[in-house]
Design a protein around this motif. Structure first.
Motif, PDB file in Angstrom:
ATOM      1  N   THR A 105       0.843  -1.203   0.000  1.00 53.20           N
ATOM      2  CA  THR A 105       0.000   0.000   0.000  1.00 53.20           C
ATOM      3  C   THR A 105       0.873   1.247   0.000  1.00 53.20           C
ATOM      4  OG1 THR A 105      -1.747  -1.164   1.163  1.00 53.20           O
ATOM      5  CG2 THR A 105      -1.812   1.225   1.282  1.00 53.20           C
ATOM      6  N   GLY A 108       2.192   1.899  -3.307  1.00 50.08           N
ATOM      7  CA  GLY A 108       1.135   2.485  -4.151  1.00 50.08           C
ATOM      8  C   GLY A 108       1.005   3.975  -3.930  1.00 50.08           C
ATOM      9  N   TYR A 109       1.108   4.421  -2.666  1.00 49.10           N
ATOM     10  CA  TYR A 109       1.014   5.861  -2.378  1.00 49.10           C
ATOM     11  C   TYR A 109       2.136   6.635  -3.079  1.00 49.10           C
ATOM     12  CZ  TYR A 109      -2.214   4.704   1.466  1.00 49.10           C
ATOM     13  OH  TYR A 109      -3.265   4.254   2.222  1.00 49.10           O
ATOM     14  N   ARG A 114       2.401  -1.840  -9.736  1.00 46.03           N
ATOM     15  CA  ARG A 114       2.184  -3.059  -8.944  1.00 46.03           C
ATOM     16  C   ARG A 114       3.330  -4.080  -9.061  1.00 46.03           C
ATOM     17  NH1 ARG A 114      -1.176  -4.849  -4.791  1.00 46.03           N
ATOM     18  NH2 ARG A 114      -1.359  -7.082  -4.935  1.00 46.03           N
TER      19      ARG A 114
ATOM     20  N   THR B   9      -4.780   2.888  -5.306  1.00 48.62           N
ATOM     21  CA  THR B   9      -4.368   2.220  -4.061  1.00 48.62           C
ATOM     22  C   THR B   9      -5.340   2.544  -2.929  1.00 48.62           C
ATOM     23  OG1 THR B   9      -2.051   2.331  -4.734  1.00 48.62           O
ATOM     24  CG2 THR B   9      -2.477   1.960  -2.393  1.00 48.62           C
ATOM     25  N   LYS B  13      -7.979  -0.132  -1.314  1.00 49.89           N
ATOM     26  CA  LYS B  13      -7.868  -0.342   0.135  1.00 49.89           C
ATOM     27  C   LYS B  13      -9.232  -0.121   0.799  1.00 49.89           C
ATOM     28  CE  LYS B  13      -6.002   3.017   2.653  1.00 49.89           C
ATOM     29  NZ  LYS B  13      -6.894   3.462   3.717  1.00 49.89           N
TER      30      LYS B  13
END
Lengths: 314, 254
Positions: A105, A108-109, A114, B9, B13
């Motif tokens: 995660t 991703g930020y 991916r 993302t 989430k």
């Protein structure tokens, strides 16, 4: 300007006054060179976490400026943030999430695709010896493992500046030393590291430059070697073979009797240990072993912080 | 900077979060609304007779769907964003180079998806009790998405200001629920006595419920263009306010 000359971090006249009126930072200025392993030390409440909070965009500065690799944090915030990886003091990940998802995660930020994020996650978790825990829900990890998850998370986007706020607090000595090796390796690969720690031995063995902050002010900002060379008196604990009922008296040395087999000796730098051993030998006292009473940096730290307290109190 | 990965993302989430805890997020609206349809629609509704030309069951179905959408889009964002603050993992987002609008869009997107999923769940349950069909599907779909967006934004603002779990339950319990029940879900304002129809016009949920009902059965108490204009206006207003709060760091930075 070449990358070598560029400052990884440049802080100018940074101030922070909280809403309750507490002045946490009183106009600090600080430079950290690219590639450095830098210690930011200070007692609790000195302003270290506020400084790191401002650099990490978690705390709003009252005034002053911060730039990361030449990019102003106020005017080019998002660009400046791409260079930083932060490991905070307190656990701040989702404790209901798996270790792997926490790292993915965060990747991703930072906009990491991916496929690359999966590769980087595997690399960082292996580096932190957490790969076998990748599918475990993070709240079930030990305290030391949680801290390593935060280091892995801070490293996943390969930051140029890594800020570690007490990374080894609560970590056992074996893991701590393994983490030191990893951090040295990360630094050798070109990542600038800023470390805050209460283990001064850690700072002394890892860091090349140091700043000490106290009461919101920088009270020392120098090279670690030159700082340590300013130590005029070393304190040693001597184990002796003979049984003594009182401390021997030797000119120039301050000796305290701890018990019949142990002495606490203050050794001025200009006299040195050879002179001490010679004098003890003349008195038929045999030294079996010796150790530093405290870490050298710890002595300087206490001196500097103590001086600062005395000045601010006057 | 390319924000699509960061946005995706956050969105993934958020959706994974409410899907993982489906017994808390998706099952309760199915059960609650089944009871509404059974008790109000069937047992009591059969004795009420038609309302504005529609059976009572058909009349309440759109309102019950939208009421669920309102509650769940609001509660998704308020509880998720407040938990993120409470557990401090908002810091993961704040240290990263994620623009404020991406943070907002990610959380609001999560609320919209939850609202739509709950809307589909409730609509599916309603099919057990009513043979209602969509007369103006585009209008119903647009009002569903706009309503979910508006209440996701409201939930976000509530979470920003919240300092405790009490703070995230006050508005849903004491403002949202009364406004929903008084928003024409179970009745037409024309059935109200005296000044109450006029007073009801001050309730924004009345406009949304009526526009959504128009999409289903073609019946409304108000002008639906006014409903769309008002909801869109509120969305713009709350979006600007949310971005302002994020820019200032209200509730998330010291």
């Amino acid at each position: 300007m070449s990358g070598f000359e560029m400052k990884a971090l440049s802080i100018h006249n940074l101030r922070k006054t909280y809403a309750n009126g507490f002045e946490a930072l009183k106009g600090i200025s600080l430079d950290v060179e690219a590639g450095d392993f830098f210690a930011l030390l200070g007692p609790n409440g000195a302003g270290k976490s506020t400084t790191i909070g401002i650099i990490s965009s978690l705390v709003n500065a009252s005034s002053g400026s911060v730039s990361i690799f030449g990019h102003d944090l106020q005017r080019q915030r998002e660009l400046a943030k791409t260079f930083i990886g932060v490991m905070p003091q307190e656990i701040n990940f989702n404790q209901f999430e798996t270790v792997k998802n926490i790292i993915l995660t965060q990747a991703g930020y930072y906009g990491i695709p991916r496929k690359l994020a999966l590769q980087r996650t595997e690399h960082c978790l292996k580096q932190m010896q957490l790969w076998d825990k990748r599918d475990q829900v993070s709240r079930r990890l030990s305290g030391g493992m949680k801290r390593r998850v935060m280091i892995a998370r801070a490293l996943v986007h390969a930051p140029k500046l890594l800020i570690l706020d007490e990374p080894t607090a609560g970590v056992d000595i074996e893991i701590r030393r393994a983490m030191w090796e990893v951090l040295k390796e990360v630094n050798e690969q070109g990542t600038t590291i800023i470390l805050t720690t209460h283990y001064l031995e850690e700072a002394e063995s890892l860091c090349r430059n140091i700043a000490i902050i106290n009461n919101g002010e920088i009270v020392e900002h120098s090279n670690m070697a030159s700082l340590l060379s300013r130590l005029h008196i070393n304190h040693f604990i001597l184990d002796i073979a003979e049984s003594l009922q009182q401390a021997p008296v030797i000119d120039g040395f301050e000796i305290e009797w701890l018990n019949e087999k142990t002495l606490d000796v203050s050794v001025p730098k200009e006299l040195g240990l050879n002179k001490l051993f010679a004098e003890l030998s003349n008195r038929a006292i045999t030294v079996v072993s010796l150790k530093n009473k405290s870490n050298r940096l710890e002595q300087l730290f206490l001196d500097l912080v103590g001086t600062s307290h005395a000045e601010s109190g006057s | 900077m390319n924000y699509s990965i960061a946005l995706n993302t956050i969105l993934v989430k958020e959706v994974r979060r409410f899907m993982r805890i489906w017994p808390q997020t998706l099952l309760p609206p199915a059960i609650t609304t089944a009871l509404y349809f059974l008790i109000f629609g069937k047992l009591i509704g059969d004795r009420i007779g038609p309302v504005n030309g529609a059976t009572y069951m058909d009349y309440i179905v759109p309102g019950v769907i939208l009421m669920s959408v309102i509650n769940h889009s609001y509660s998704n964002v308020v509880s998720s964003f407040y938990s993120t603050k409470f557990q401090h993992h908002i810091e993961e987002l704040l240290v990263a180079p994620v623009a404020n609008w991406v943070i907002l869009a990610g959380y609001i997107g999560g609320g919209i998806v939850r609202g739509i999923v709950v809307g589909i769940v409730v609509a599916t349950i309603s099919m057990l009790f009513s043979a209602i069909t969509l007369q103006h599907p585009a209008i119903a779909a647009a009002m569903l998405v706009l309503t979910a967006t508006l209440f996701s934004l409201a939930g976000f603002i509530n979470a920003v200001f919240a300092d405790s779990f009490d703070d995230i339950s006050i508005i849903p319990n004491f403002i949202l629920t009364p406004l929903s029940y008084l928003g024409g879900v179970f009745y037409s304002v024309s059935m109200l006595p005296g000044y109450w129809p006029m007073i009801s016009l001050g309730n924004p949920i009345l406009y949304m419920v009526n526009a959504f009902r128009y999409g289903f059965i073609g019946i409304t108490d108000i002008d639906i263009s006014l409903a769309f204009g008002m909801v869109s206006g509120f969305i713009v207003l709350l979006t600007v306010f949310s971005l302002f709060l994020l820019h200032r760091g209200t509730g998330i930075k010291t």
